[in-house]
Write an enzyme that holds these catalytic residues in place. Structure first.
Site, PDB file in Angstrom:
ATOM      1  N   LEU A   1      -3.665  -5.471  -6.058  1.00 29.19           N
ATOM      2  CA  LEU A   1      -2.625  -4.473  -5.832  1.00 29.19           C
ATOM      3  C   LEU A   1      -1.447  -5.061  -5.040  1.00 29.19           C
ATOM      4  CD1 LEU A   1      -2.226  -1.447  -6.384  1.00 29.19           C
ATOM      5  CD2 LEU A   1      -3.022  -1.035  -4.051  1.00 29.19           C
ATOM      6  N   ASP A   2      -0.240  -4.879  -5.530  1.00 27.20           N
ATOM      7  CA  ASP A   2       0.988  -5.314  -4.850  1.00 27.20           C
ATOM      8  C   ASP A   2       1.069  -6.826  -4.681  1.00 27.20           C
ATOM      9  OD1 ASP A   2       1.483  -2.624  -4.610  1.00 27.20           O
ATOM     10  OD2 ASP A   2       0.899  -2.494  -2.516  1.00 27.20           O
ATOM     11  N   GLU A   3       0.267  -7.582  -5.405  1.00 27.33           N
ATOM     12  CA  GLU A   3       0.266  -9.032  -5.221  1.00 27.33           C
ATOM     13  C   GLU A   3       0.759  -9.794  -6.451  1.00 27.33           C
ATOM     14  OE1 GLU A   3      -0.369 -10.704  -2.498  1.00 27.33           O
ATOM     15  OE2 GLU A   3      -1.050  -9.043  -1.266  1.00 27.33           O
TER      16      GLU A   3
ATOM     17  N   GLY B   1       0.808  -1.215   0.000  1.00 27.00           N
ATOM     18  CA  GLY B   1       0.000   0.000   0.000  1.00 27.00           C
ATOM     19  C   GLY B   1       0.838   1.260   0.000  1.00 27.00           C
TER      20      GLY B   1
END
Lengths: 290, 290, 290, 290
Positions: free
Chosen positions: A234-236, A208
């Site tokens: 997101l971010d994965e 995040g």
């Protein structure tokens, strides 16, 4: 002596992946040998003896490569299709067509532009798109088009439509070089090219926003950066490359940002280079980097 | 899931090297495929398109490997002999037979003994030989024979004769784990196994004795260690592995020795592990590490 | 030349911390100068110009240190008490009294025992406590008492009572060297000494159990370890030291454990060394490491 | 929260060095305390208990610093002069005046220009001098004067005269950012400012020309870079900073140059930053870096 994988008119790359089974390496190399190709580098990886997934990247030299492609493809279709394997046959002389999206931070963007100018990354940067006008002069100084597409609050879909108009069909790779906007799932589906992002932390730590502030608050002794393929989560997405740098209690949050910026640009440049050299293969939500 | 290169009764390794030419990879993998072997990892390197030297390491799984060896060898003789290539065919289940020579410093020696006990290095340590008695208790605590062979001044040849009596025919590798005696060329010729040494500096900086004092005097900001094969030319043999650690003006020479000891034991352990896994190939005075 | 901070009978350490304000450094050094002490190293850190927190570690040499302590203490009480600062005055010649708790993994434990034997860490290891008997022989081989305290399911409080009986008043530091049991808040309150733990991941990534498996599943390119003070909040205590090592798609979960074990033992040994040299100061949930 | 050492109008730095003796830290901090200064960071180092050399860097905050300088200097003259110590009193708000000399390689030069533009290094780059015209456009794009001074064969003295005319009295630091000319001793004496050079190897390994080729020939597993002050003895001056990057048999000499270029620019930028923050003190042919 040129590096074995130096793009020449006659350097090819063959990427094979699928269910592991005896005989794949032999089948692939027989096709290449029959064509008169010389293998200059070969990487192979299998996730297990039985029931595993198979990955192979072969770089080879073949005089008059372009002319041989139809025959090679036909033979590979025959040899690999029956084994249920997929393959990609690539001419190394063709650089990847790349677009970069950025916001106001220049460090990742300039490093990519500069490395491309030096010939370190086999790519052509077709354009840079930004939601802010600030970096225009720098980008155009490299002779590369800079397109300012503002993202109005609540009207991201308008901006994304403009992005797609610019990008669809024109690029092989989209790089988010500290582009500070969340990308929609629709955009990812439509853009028709993989998207690489640089996250300014050592994922999965500090997902995040504001990772450097979070790192300062937690009192970590290393900060890092992560380059990954963008997915809807997101971010994965699958991680391509990561690195860290040592910090101490002396460093304030702005210091961490400065220290981290150096890691970010290195990590993103390495990930983009490897992608453009066809070294990064997807294995579920992980990557195999040859 | 076992690591692909985990020694099992049926894991084999095939090392091929010689003059590069089209078709080698295909020839090798065809032999393996015909035998029903499954390639679990393959590394290949060539020094150039034409006139280069070729290196390949293949790890493969083949049910009932031992029984297939004669046939495999015969086929490889035929396939590779005509190309002027040499090869080694190895059963991974057989750990290397290793002897270690040490003096008074325990850090490199204990790290090797401890890693072998944990099963991290595929070797059997047949014996430890030392010119000092100090480390005997530690070594025997691991259940390994410790043999004290003093080296009298001016009578090194006497000691070396005793060494050869102990070692010849009994070992596949000799490791000098901070053994503080110069080895004669005659010994190297006679011992019949490769010899790995750990040098306590980042070669070629600070060759010879007292590298940490020299590093302190020069005011370097990193100290390192180098694992290399021993040749007649002191500190000039092929380098297998190196690493460094950051130091500052605060560190005295004994501090550098302490910091360096940590690097020495890591570097030597990595080099020995890679050698025992048949990952290190000689290319003139350089190494290819797969 | 001895390292400036080498423990000698006459080496002292003075730790000062509290609210920052002009004149602290001067007040401290005046007291030391009046006593005839020679400052051999001084580290100072302040979190900000105004309203910040102040931290200082001074190592000094003073002939006949033990005899000067009462006077020094009295003068420091006067000079620092009025400023609302706390201080610790330490004789470096007195090694810290340390207990280690371990389970079945030997790598962190043996590294500490070995470094203490080499004189690298200024501590006396009073005892090793384990919930398993496996490591007894190794520990006793170093001449150190090994006490087996089984932890029965649902009866951790019984075990902790026995731990406290062994530890209370006897130690200055408790080290959890891969002790695979959760420590209760009551125990932490009663034990009367700081507790250092090694977590086998790069915190805050992969908190809780099975971090290497989680790292494998996420496909990270670096694995790490974190040494931290233990608080009631699991894996949330102040971080003392962290480090990482590069891994690739080749590494299986057991491989990651092996690679990580090397980092764990280094990180824990550094953290324990720094603590025993009074280099680690608490700043809320963060540490200042001088 | 600003970083403690962030240049503000009121941040001062005091560098003290000379023969070690009891009472120096106290004398220095008393002067600062009397003036009402708040110490924000203090680093001290001594080479030994007795007969050693003493080094101290103090950063302090003092409202209206400029007005206090005459009084502070007078008090320091009195306090330190009698102890035979030298000192420098510096206003952090004044960036160092820097000139850079370069040839054709852009990586070190551009990194310095870019970091200065971002505000990462407290320096003003007065000019860039080159013996080739190639980098002119890049430099002027940053708004910095570029002066082309060709060096004719056998007429280096002519060029150096022109250099001195440009530099003497105008700069506090000269940086050689891959300037491929040997500097004469006369020039060093006359230029009146320290000179920092980046050497493209891990000194003292591979002194002289062509270090990457030498590194390739020796088969090292790490290549590095060294930033050092320039003295008359080529590649022998005091080392400020060094770093390395891992390489393998795959890398050709041009690959090593590319990999090394990344290390060179980082190492040089760190050395220049530390010098401009008055963190680098000379100790004979070594440096103390606070």
């Amino acid at each position: 002596m040129p590096a074995p994988d130096q793009p020449t008119p006659d350097l090819g790359r063959l990427i094979v992946q699928g269910a592991d089974q005896p005989g794949i390496v032999s089948a692939v190399s027989s096709v290449l040998a029959r064509a008169g190709a010389n293998v200059v580098s070969l990487d192979q990886y299998s996730t297990g003896f039985a029931g595993g997934r198979f990955f192979q990247r072969t770089a080879f030299h073949l005089d008059g490569l372009a002319g041989h492609l139809p025959t090679l493809s036909a033979e590979l279709d025959e040899a690999l299709g029956s084994l249920g394997l997929s393959y990609r046959l690539i001419e190394a002389r063709k650089p990847k067509r790349v677009a970069i999206m950025a916001s106001k931070s220049d460090h990742c963007l300039l490093d990519l532009l500069w490395r491309q100018r030096r010939g370190e990354i086999p790519m052509n940067i077709a354009m840079v798109i930004s939601n802010h006008p600030d970096l225009g002069e720098d980008v155009r100084g490299f002779g590369i088009p800079f397109i300012h597409v503002p993202v109005e609050k609540g009207a991201k879909d308008v901006a994304e439509k403009e992005h797609l108009k610019l990008l669809k069909g024109n690029i092989d790779l989209l790089v988010l070089a500290r582009y500070m906007q969340i990308i929609s799932g629709d955009f990812l589906e439509e853009v028709g090219a993989p998207v690489i992002n640089i996250h300014h932390s050592f994922l999965p730590a500090f997902v995040g926003a504001g990772p450097y502030q979070k790192a300062r608050d937690r009192g970590v002794k290393l900060v890092g950066a992560t380059a990954h393929y963008v997915t809807e989560d997101l971010d994965e997405g699958p991680i391509i490359e990561q690195d860290v740098v040592r910090v101490s209690h002396h460093e304030t949050t702005p210091d961490l940002q400065r220290r981290g910026a150096d890691v970010e640009r290195q990590v993103l440049s390495r990930a983009v280079t490897w992608h453009c050299e066809d070294r990064v293969l997807l294995n579920g939500n992980q990557t195999v980097v040859f």
